[in-house]
Write a protein that holds these residues in place. Structure first.
Motif, PDB file in Angstrom:
ATOM      1  N   LEU A  25       1.176  -0.768   3.312  1.00  0.00           N
ATOM      2  CA  LEU A  25       1.124  -1.109   4.564  1.00  0.00           C
ATOM      3  C   LEU A  25       1.914  -0.294   5.597  1.00  0.00           C
ATOM      4  CD1 LEU A  25      -0.153  -3.266   6.639  1.00  0.00           C
ATOM      5  CD2 LEU A  25       1.715  -4.742   6.038  1.00  0.00           C
ATOM      6  N   SER A  26       3.170  -0.044   4.987  1.00  0.00           N
ATOM      7  CA  SER A  26       4.069   0.726   5.851  1.00  0.00           C
ATOM      8  C   SER A  26       3.352   2.084   6.191  1.00  0.00           C
ATOM      9  CB  SER A  26       5.477   1.168   4.831  1.00  0.00           C
ATOM     10  OG  SER A  26       6.303   1.854   5.769  1.00  0.00           O
ATOM     11  N   GLU A  27       2.758   2.741   5.081  1.00  0.00           N
ATOM     12  CA  GLU A  27       2.151   3.937   5.368  1.00  0.00           C
ATOM     13  C   GLU A  27       0.895   3.943   6.394  1.00  0.00           C
ATOM     14  OE1 GLU A  27       0.197   7.725   2.702  1.00  0.00           O
ATOM     15  OE2 GLU A  27       0.340   5.805   1.936  1.00  0.00           O
ATOM     16  N   LYS A  28       0.220   2.953   6.299  1.00  0.00           N
ATOM     17  CA  LYS A  28      -0.963   2.762   7.123  1.00  0.00           C
ATOM     18  C   LYS A  28      -0.639   2.281   8.782  1.00  0.00           C
ATOM     19  CE  LYS A  28      -4.169   2.501   3.376  1.00  0.00           C
ATOM     20  NZ  LYS A  28      -4.772   1.535   2.519  1.00  0.00           N
ATOM     21  N   GLN A  29       0.246   1.121   8.840  1.00  0.00           N
ATOM     22  CA  GLN A  29       0.330   0.592   9.925  1.00  0.00           C
ATOM     23  C   GLN A  29       1.517   0.513  10.527  1.00  0.00           C
ATOM     24  OE1 GLN A  29      -1.449  -3.295  10.469  1.00  0.00           O
ATOM     25  NE2 GLN A  29      -3.030  -2.636   8.825  1.00  0.00           N
ATOM     26  N   PHE A  35       7.401  -4.275   7.200  1.00  0.00           N
ATOM     27  CA  PHE A  35       8.554  -5.400   7.064  1.00  0.00           C
ATOM     28  C   PHE A  35       8.504  -6.732   7.740  1.00  0.00           C
ATOM     29  CE2 PHE A  35      10.591  -1.624   5.648  1.00  0.00           C
ATOM     30  CZ  PHE A  35      11.757  -1.988   4.845  1.00  0.00           C
ATOM     31  N   THR A  36       7.647  -6.917   8.874  1.00  0.00           N
ATOM     32  CA  THR A  36       7.475  -8.109   9.437  1.00  0.00           C
ATOM     33  C   THR A  36       6.429  -9.017   8.664  1.00  0.00           C
ATOM     34  OG1 THR A  36       6.156  -7.406  11.097  1.00  0.00           O
ATOM     35  CG2 THR A  36       8.470  -7.557  11.444  1.00  0.00           C
ATOM     36  N   THR A  37       5.571  -8.337   7.968  1.00  0.00           N
ATOM     37  CA  THR A  37       4.410  -8.953   6.907  1.00  0.00           C
ATOM     38  C   THR A  37       5.087  -9.399   5.766  1.00  0.00           C
ATOM     39  OG1 THR A  37       3.053  -7.674   7.867  1.00  0.00           O
ATOM     40  CG2 THR A  37       2.393  -8.684   5.849  1.00  0.00           C
ATOM     41  N   TYR A  38       6.198  -8.639   5.067  1.00  0.00           N
ATOM     42  CA  TYR A  38       6.574  -9.039   3.700  1.00  0.00           C
ATOM     43  C   TYR A  38       8.000  -9.654   3.638  1.00  0.00           C
ATOM     44  CZ  TYR A  38       2.592  -7.269   1.452  1.00  0.00           C
ATOM     45  OH  TYR A  38       1.417  -6.988   1.253  1.00  0.00           O
ATOM     46  N   ALA A  39       8.618  -9.828   4.796  1.00  0.00           N
ATOM     47  CA  ALA A  39       9.903 -10.625   4.911  1.00  0.00           C
ATOM     48  C   ALA A  39       9.934 -12.226   4.873  1.00  0.00           C
ATOM     49  CB  ALA A  39      10.872 -10.087   6.123  1.00  0.00           C
ATOM     50  N   ALA A  40      10.762 -12.605   3.893  1.00  0.00           N
ATOM     51  CA  ALA A  40      10.748 -14.041   4.128  1.00  0.00           C
ATOM     52  C   ALA A  40      11.581 -14.359   5.317  1.00  0.00           C
ATOM     53  CB  ALA A  40      11.617 -14.536   2.746  1.00  0.00           C
ATOM     54  N   ASP A  41      11.497 -15.721   5.345  1.00  0.00           N
ATOM     55  CA  ASP A  41      12.119 -16.081   6.905  1.00  0.00           C
ATOM     56  C   ASP A  41      13.855 -16.005   6.756  1.00  0.00           C
ATOM     57  OD1 ASP A  41       9.991 -17.259   7.927  1.00  0.00           O
ATOM     58  OD2 ASP A  41      10.194 -19.350   7.319  1.00  0.00           O
ATOM     59  N   ASN A  69       8.072   7.625  16.529  1.00  0.00           N
ATOM     60  CA  ASN A  69       7.923   9.002  16.229  1.00  0.00           C
ATOM     61  C   ASN A  69       7.174   9.717  15.138  1.00  0.00           C
ATOM     62  OD1 ASN A  69       9.389   8.607  14.139  1.00  0.00           O
ATOM     63  ND2 ASN A  69      11.155   9.591  14.811  1.00  0.00           N
ATOM     64  N   GLY A  70       6.074   8.890  14.822  1.00  0.00           N
ATOM     65  CA  GLY A  70       5.329   9.312  13.696  1.00  0.00           C
ATOM     66  C   GLY A  70       6.126   9.353  12.346  1.00  0.00           C
ATOM     67  N   SER A  71       7.363   8.700  12.150  1.00  0.00           N
ATOM     68  CA  SER A  71       7.788   8.634  10.721  1.00  0.00           C
ATOM     69  C   SER A  71       6.979   7.577   9.938  1.00  0.00           C
ATOM     70  CB  SER A  71       9.394   7.992  10.889  1.00  0.00           C
ATOM     71  OG  SER A  71      10.029   8.810  11.791  1.00  0.00           O
ATOM     72  N   VAL A  72       7.060   8.321   8.474  1.00  0.00           N
ATOM     73  CA  VAL A  72       6.024   7.372   7.654  1.00  0.00           C
ATOM     74  C   VAL A  72       6.936   7.061   6.508  1.00  0.00           C
ATOM     75  CG1 VAL A  72       3.966   7.487   5.942  1.00  0.00           C
ATOM     76  CG2 VAL A  72       4.084   8.337   8.523  1.00  0.00           C
ATOM     77  N   LEU A  73       7.367   5.869   5.960  1.00  0.00           N
ATOM     78  CA  LEU A  73       8.279   5.421   4.999  1.00  0.00           C
ATOM     79  C   LEU A  73       7.021   5.108   3.991  1.00  0.00           C
ATOM     80  CD1 LEU A  73      10.784   5.239   3.528  1.00  0.00           C
ATOM     81  CD2 LEU A  73      10.866   2.754   4.585  1.00  0.00           C
ATOM     82  N   THR A  74       7.106   5.715   2.558  1.00  0.00           N
ATOM     83  CA  THR A  74       6.368   5.232   1.350  1.00  0.00           C
ATOM     84  C   THR A  74       7.546   5.321   0.315  1.00  0.00           C
ATOM     85  OG1 THR A  74       5.811   7.513   0.965  1.00  0.00           O
ATOM     86  CG2 THR A  74       4.159   6.048   2.061  1.00  0.00           C
TER      87      THR A  74
END
Length: 139
Positions: A25-29, A35-41, A69-74
């Motif tokens: 998800l990080s790579e694609k979106q 981080f907001t999809t996979y973080a617990a409250d 800036n087009g950074s991609v974290l995987t």
């Protein structure tokens, strides 16, 4: 395999899958979406060289300030484990960040990470602690 070992192994497999999906998800979106999809409250994000970010809302704000800036974290998990209860576990692995510097030249940074995962009431895995640090390029 006894029932307790089977429960633990199921959790390990699910945690590995959650970690892999988090990276994809990080790579694609982008980082913010991942981080907001996979973080617990009650998640805590450790920041290399800075104070931690505590709580989902603070992580969301931090992610919204990330430069576009087009950074991609995987990343890729090298190890995963879980508690016997199947409710808590972790992944450990290597990450890679590709970005462009001010002159437009592509650069790559490397590091290691650890993510602590907790099964939520709805059965989904969310991270409760995530952090990492920079390292030299892996050999």
């Amino acid at each position: 395999m006894n029932p307790a070992a089977a429960l633990r192994q199921k959790a390990i497999d699910e945690i590995r899958e959650a970690d892999q999906n988090f990276s994809m998800l990080s790579e694609k979106q982008g980082l913010a979406k991942a981080f907001t999809t996979y973080a617990a409250d009650d998640a805590i994000k450790l920041n290399d060289g800075a104070a931690p970010t505590v709580g989902f809302d603070s992580i969301r704000v931090q992610m919204s300030r990330m430069p576009a800036n087009g950074s991609v974290l995987t990343w890729q998990a090298l190890k995963a484990d879980a508690a016997q209860s199947g409710e808590l576990g972790y992944t450990f692995g290597q990450w890679m960040l590709t970005s462009k510097d001010n002159s437009g030249k592509r650069k790559t940074q490397y590091g290691v990470y650890v993510t602590v995962w907790k099964r939520q009431r709805n059965g989904q895995w969310r991270f409760v602690l995530d952090g990492g640090n920079s390292t030299p390029e892996p050999k």
